[in-house]
Structures are given as structure tokens and as C-alpha cells.
Design an enzyme around this catalytic site. Structure first.
Site, PDB file in Angstrom:
ATOM      1  N   TRP A  34       0.486  -1.621 -18.720  1.00 21.67           N
ATOM      2  CA  TRP A  34      -0.821  -2.271 -18.730  1.00 21.67           C
ATOM      3  C   TRP A  34      -1.935  -1.344 -18.245  1.00 21.67           C
ATOM      4  O   TRP A  34      -3.086  -1.723 -18.172  1.00 21.67           O
ATOM      5  CB  TRP A  34      -0.799  -3.514 -17.838  1.00 21.67           C
ATOM      6  N   ARG A  35      -1.572  -0.122 -17.878  1.00 22.45           N
ATOM      7  CA  ARG A  35      -2.539   0.765 -17.240  1.00 22.45           C
ATOM      8  C   ARG A  35      -3.089   1.796 -18.226  1.00 22.45           C
ATOM      9  O   ARG A  35      -2.362   2.299 -19.078  1.00 22.45           O
ATOM     10  CB  ARG A  35      -1.833   1.492 -16.092  1.00 22.45           C
ATOM     11  N   GLU A  56      -1.354  -8.661 -13.607  1.00 22.58           N
ATOM     12  CA  GLU A  56      -1.560  -9.041 -12.208  1.00 22.58           C
ATOM     13  C   GLU A  56      -1.005 -10.438 -11.915  1.00 22.58           C
ATOM     14  O   GLU A  56      -0.477 -10.680 -10.843  1.00 22.58           O
ATOM     15  CB  GLU A  56      -3.043  -8.953 -11.833  1.00 22.58           C
ATOM     16  N   THR A  62       6.465 -10.726  -7.886  1.00 27.75           N
ATOM     17  CA  THR A  62       7.505 -10.153  -8.748  1.00 27.75           C
ATOM     18  C   THR A  62       7.330  -8.637  -8.817  1.00 27.75           C
ATOM     19  O   THR A  62       6.212  -8.135  -8.770  1.00 27.75           O
ATOM     20  CB  THR A  62       7.400 -10.765 -10.163  1.00 27.75           C
ATOM     21  N   LEU A  99      11.130 -15.526 -14.626  1.00 30.40           N
ATOM     22  CA  LEU A  99      10.174 -14.808 -13.765  1.00 30.40           C
ATOM     23  C   LEU A  99       9.898 -15.556 -12.460  1.00 30.40           C
ATOM     24  O   LEU A  99       9.405 -14.983 -11.507  1.00 30.40           O
ATOM     25  CB  LEU A  99       8.833 -14.627 -14.495  1.00 30.40           C
ATOM     26  N   TYR A 101       8.358 -18.847  -9.943  1.00 28.26           N
ATOM     27  CA  TYR A 101       7.011 -19.299  -9.559  1.00 28.26           C
ATOM     28  C   TYR A 101       6.271 -19.807 -10.798  1.00 28.26           C
ATOM     29  O   TYR A 101       5.268 -19.251 -11.240  1.00 28.26           O
ATOM     30  CB  TYR A 101       6.224 -18.174  -8.875  1.00 28.26           C
ATOM     31  N   TYR A 139      -6.495 -11.977  -4.001  1.00 22.46           N
ATOM     32  CA  TYR A 139      -5.977 -10.664  -4.401  1.00 22.46           C
ATOM     33  C   TYR A 139      -6.183 -10.411  -5.893  1.00 22.46           C
ATOM     34  O   TYR A 139      -6.702  -9.365  -6.296  1.00 22.46           O
ATOM     35  CB  TYR A 139      -4.473 -10.536  -4.068  1.00 22.46           C
ATOM     36  N   ASP A 157      -2.657  -5.501  -1.644  1.00 22.73           N
ATOM     37  CA  ASP A 157      -1.343  -6.102  -1.895  1.00 22.73           C
ATOM     38  C   ASP A 157      -0.383  -5.622  -0.799  1.00 22.73           C
ATOM     39  O   ASP A 157      -0.799  -4.956   0.159  1.00 22.73           O
ATOM     40  CB  ASP A 157      -0.842  -5.772  -3.317  1.00 22.73           C
ATOM     41  N   CYS A 216       6.218  11.381   4.148  1.00 26.22           N
ATOM     42  CA  CYS A 216       4.934  11.816   4.712  1.00 26.22           C
ATOM     43  C   CYS A 216       4.604  13.262   4.322  1.00 26.22           C
ATOM     44  O   CYS A 216       3.442  13.621   4.161  1.00 26.22           O
ATOM     45  CB  CYS A 216       4.954  11.676   6.231  1.00 26.22           C
ATOM     46  N   CYS A 225      -3.352  10.218   9.008  1.00 23.93           N
ATOM     47  CA  CYS A 225      -2.482   9.087   9.306  1.00 23.93           C
ATOM     48  C   CYS A 225      -2.040   9.064  10.770  1.00 23.93           C
ATOM     49  O   CYS A 225      -1.335   9.962  11.239  1.00 23.93           O
ATOM     50  CB  CYS A 225      -1.261   9.139   8.389  1.00 23.93           C
TER      51      CYS A 225
HETATM   52  S1  SF4 Z   1       0.235   6.973   4.766  1.00 19.96           S
HETATM   53 FE1  SF4 Z   1       1.039   7.880   6.637  1.00 19.96          FE
HETATM   54  S2  SF4 Z   1       3.028   6.922   6.902  1.00 19.96           S
HETATM   55 FE2  SF4 Z   1       2.429   6.598   4.796  1.00 19.96          FE
HETATM   56  S3  SF4 Z   1       3.382   8.311   3.697  1.00 19.96           S
HETATM   57 FE3  SF4 Z   1       1.267   8.867   4.195  1.00 19.96          FE
HETATM   58  S4  SF4 Z   1       1.475  10.005   6.094  1.00 19.96           S
HETATM   59 FE4  SF4 Z   1       3.364   8.861   5.850  1.00 19.96          FE
END
Ligand code: SF4
Length: 380
Positions: A34-35, A56, A62, A99, A101, A139, A157, A216, A225
Site C-alpha cells: 500500500w506504500r 490502516e 493485526t 482477520l 475484530y 490513530y 502506533d 541500536c 537515545c
Molecule cells: S531508538 Fe534507541 S533503543 Fe531504539 S534502536 Fe535506536 S538507539 Fe536503540
């Protein structure tokens, strides 16, 4: 002292997340049916609001993996919102079967009719207007407005919740922290490419900032982060412990026509659980009360044999249905229709009822012992 969810947003520096995230998205966006890919968007291909809306609604509760095949069948059979509006509701429910709901499917149909009749087949372009349509909540309205029409609104989400709680090390548990998370997302959302930003956040959560073992090292937001900096990524989001769902009971009665193996089905009431879907006759059961059990609860007399029980998890309760089967040469004295094996694939049978039929038609060598009547717990 202020709790984390009460702390003013200004206390938390807003990192410049959009730039690195969009740079990453342009290279790593998931290909979804759909993108419109970032390259195609740059080349001038706009997203189709109908496909964004349909996906959506399907994606509410789901997974992407499950939705893909349903989406393909829907757009193949009904390529426009007008085609969905013109289809009988039973056909929509039949294509939706499995599906879950099912109120979503009925609302989908109602929404298609509203867009066709009141908006000349064109979806409204803002989240506020979209939210007034059937089946479109906070949402979904934000997602459609951002992705299809580039409105700079916060799209949050489950994936985005996870990314943001880690990014800002939000210690307050979900669901109470949602307001704070939304405010952070609103502050991060750029005026330029807000739809791609929303999809990038979702993709990051789905592919890099995963529930367990977030990668990360590969994350474009690593330097911003807090959770990663503290080595605590896996501790977020903090969730309030869930109480065990209540258990409900009931019974299902599968009448089989020996000549061709057809089974007797009926349509559930349009309102309520699994509204408008097909089923073999069952006792009453719902999120609020148990149904009767035992062969004596059958809606008509027959030589009912106990075939075992099936269980099914709904959002707010777990249901156990005793399954009974009987061979009938005559039509039962209740409304319904015979459905033979060839027709069964096209019936609007939810997953629970398919489990019931599988159990009833398994035909064990020895009849099972009917469960003894036991006092049933009733939750308030
Ligand atoms: S947002 Fe933070 S916790 Fe998530 S993958 Fe990136 S660095 Fe790691």
C-alpha cells in the site's frame, strides 16, 4: 516531585530526529503493497488515499505479515472506495473472515458508503475531518492524514510508542504515558515530509528498535537515545502489569447433513461480538456473560455428540466453547442455511467458528465424554 509523565516537555531537549531518520528511511523503507516508496514519491507518484485507508483499518490490531494477503485480495476485488461501497456487506465480511475484530469490516463498509455518498468518493484531507468517519479513530485519522495528505500530525502506533519511550527514557508505564508520548511525537514531527516521517518511525520500530534485542548499533537515532546511552533499551516501554483475562463458556452445535456433509449455518446478529458473521448455532456468550453448556442447551433436539472443546482469546476474555455434532436428514427448525464444503471457503466464518467446525468434523473414533455439569464462575 513531578512524576516523569508530568514533567513538562520543555524539560526534555527535542533532538533533531527528523533529518537522520528520513535519511535512513530513504535507504531502508520497507516495501509494502500500500506504500509509495520514497524514490517514487520524489519522482512525483502520490500515495492513494484508498489504499492507505484500507491498509490502516486492516492494520488495527493485526500484523503487517497477516494483512498483506487480505489487502491484495481486497484491492483486486474492489479497486476503489466506490467499489467497496457498492458491495454487499456480507461479501465484505466474507473477505474479512479470519482477520478478526469484525466491527472493523462493518465500519469499513459504512465508511466507504459515507465517502462515496457524501464526499463524492474523495477522502477528506485532514485528521479532524477523517475522524468523523465510521471506524476512524485518533490513530487511523492521523496516519491517513499524514501519509496520504502530508498533514504534519503526530502518528503514534505501538512501534512509535516503543521508539519514543526509549528515545526519551520515559519511566511512566503504558497506557498512562500515552499523552506524554504523543506530545513528544508532535514536537518531533517535521513540517516537511510528515508522512514519510511517520512511516519512518513505524519502520524503525518494526525493523531496528524491536521489542527484544533492538539493533541500536544500526539505529540512525543512536546518538539521541537516552535509553541506549544508559544501556537500558530493553527496559522500555514500561508497562503496567495486565490482569489475567476472565474466562467465558458456551456451547456450539454443528448439524451435519449426511448426504453431502453440508453443515447448518446461521448469521449472528449485526450488533455485538462477531456481529453479522456466520456460525453454527451457539449458545449466548459475550464479553460480559457465560452461555449455557451441555447438549441440553442445543437450540433444537437431535442426537448431539460431544466432540471436545475449543478455546479462543478475545481482547478482554478467553472463551471455551463445547462442541457438539449431530447428523440431520431434515432441515433444523431454526433460521439458517446448509453450507457444503465447496461453499464453506466463501462463508464469513470467523477464526473461532472455523475452529469449531474443525473440531466437529474431526470425527474422533470414539465419542468423547461430555463434560460433567460443573458450577460455573461468573465474573461481575
Ligand atoms: S531508538 Fe534507541 S533503543 Fe531504539 S534502536 Fe535506536 S538507539 Fe536503540
Amino acid at each position: 516531585m513531578l512524576q516523569p509523565e508530568q514533567q513538562p516537555l520543555s524539560a526534555a531537549p527535542v533532538p533533531s530526529v527528523a533529518g537522520p531518520l528520513l535519511f535512513w528511511y530513504d535507504r531502508h523503507a520497507r516495501a509494502l503493497p500500500w506504500r509509495v516508496s520514497p524514490e517514487s514519491r520524489t519522482a512525483g507518484t502520490p500515495p492513494e488515499p484508498y489504499r492507505i485507508w484500507l491498509s490502516e483499518v486492516m492494520l488495527q490490531q493485526t500484523t503487517v505479515a497477516t494483512v498483506k494477503s487480505y489487502f491484495a485480495r481486497f484491492v483486486d476485488r474492489w479497486p476503489t472506495v466506490g467499489a467497496v461501497a457498492a458491495a454487499p456487506e456480507t461479501d465484505i465480511l466474507g473477505e474479512w473472515a479470519g482477520l478478526g475484530y469484525y466491527a472493523r469490516a462493518r465500519n469499513l463498509h459504512a465508511c466507504a458508503k459515507t465517502v462515496t455518498d457524501d464526499f463524492d468518493g474523495c477522502f477528506p484531507r485532514t485528521a479532524a475531518e477523517l475522524r468523523a468517519l465510521p471506524g476512524i479513530g485518533e490513530y487511523t485519522s492521523a496516519a491517513i492524514a499524514a501519509i496520504a495528505f502530508d498533514e504534519p500530525v503526530a502518528v503514534v502506533d505501538g512501534n512509535v510508542e516503543r521508539v519514543v519511550t526509549r528515545l526519551f527514557a520515559i519511566e511512566a508505564p503504558l497506557p498512562g504515558a500515552r499523552k506524554t508520548i504523543r506530545a513528544h511525537v508532535a514536537a518531533l514531527t517535521p513540517d516537511s515530509r510528515p508522512g514519510d516521517f511517520a512511516q519512518a518511525m513505524m519502520d524503525l520500530g518494526a525493523t531496528v528498535c524491536t521489542p527484544t534485542g533492538p539493533a541500536c548499533i544500526l539505529c540512525p537515532l543512536r546518538v539521541h537515545c537516552r535509553a541506549a546511552t544508559q544501556g537500558r533499551a530493553a527496559q522500555f516501554p514500561v508497562k503496567k502489569p495486565k490482569a489475567a483475562p476472565p474466562e467465558r463458556k458456551g456451547a456450539a452445535f454443528v448439524a451435519v447433513r449426511p448426504a453431502d456433509g453440508a453443515i447448518w449455518l446461521r448469521r449472528r446478529a449485526r450488533s455485538g461480538m462477531l456481529g453479522g458473521m456466520s456460525e453454527p448455532p451457539t449458545t449466548e456468550w459475550s464479553a460480559r456473560a457465560d452461555g449455557a453448556t451441555g447438549a441440553e442447551a442445543a437450540p433444537f433436539a437431535a442426537n448431539w455428540r460431544y466432540q471436545g472443546a475449543v478455546t479462543h482469546g478475545f481482547t478482554h476474555f478467553r472463551l471455551e466453547l463445547e462442541v457438539y455434532r449431530a447428523e440431520l436428514t431434515q432441515e433444523p427448525p431454526i433460521a439458517g442455511w446448509w453450507s457444503n464444503e465447496a461453499a464453506r471457503g466463501g462463508e464469513a466464518l470467523p477464526t473461532l467458528m472455523r475452529k469449531v467446525l474443525d473440531r466437529a468434523l474431526a470425527d474422533p473414533a470414539e465419542p468423547r465424554q461430555s463434560p460433567k455439569a460443573q458450577p460455573r464462575k461468573r465474573a461481575g
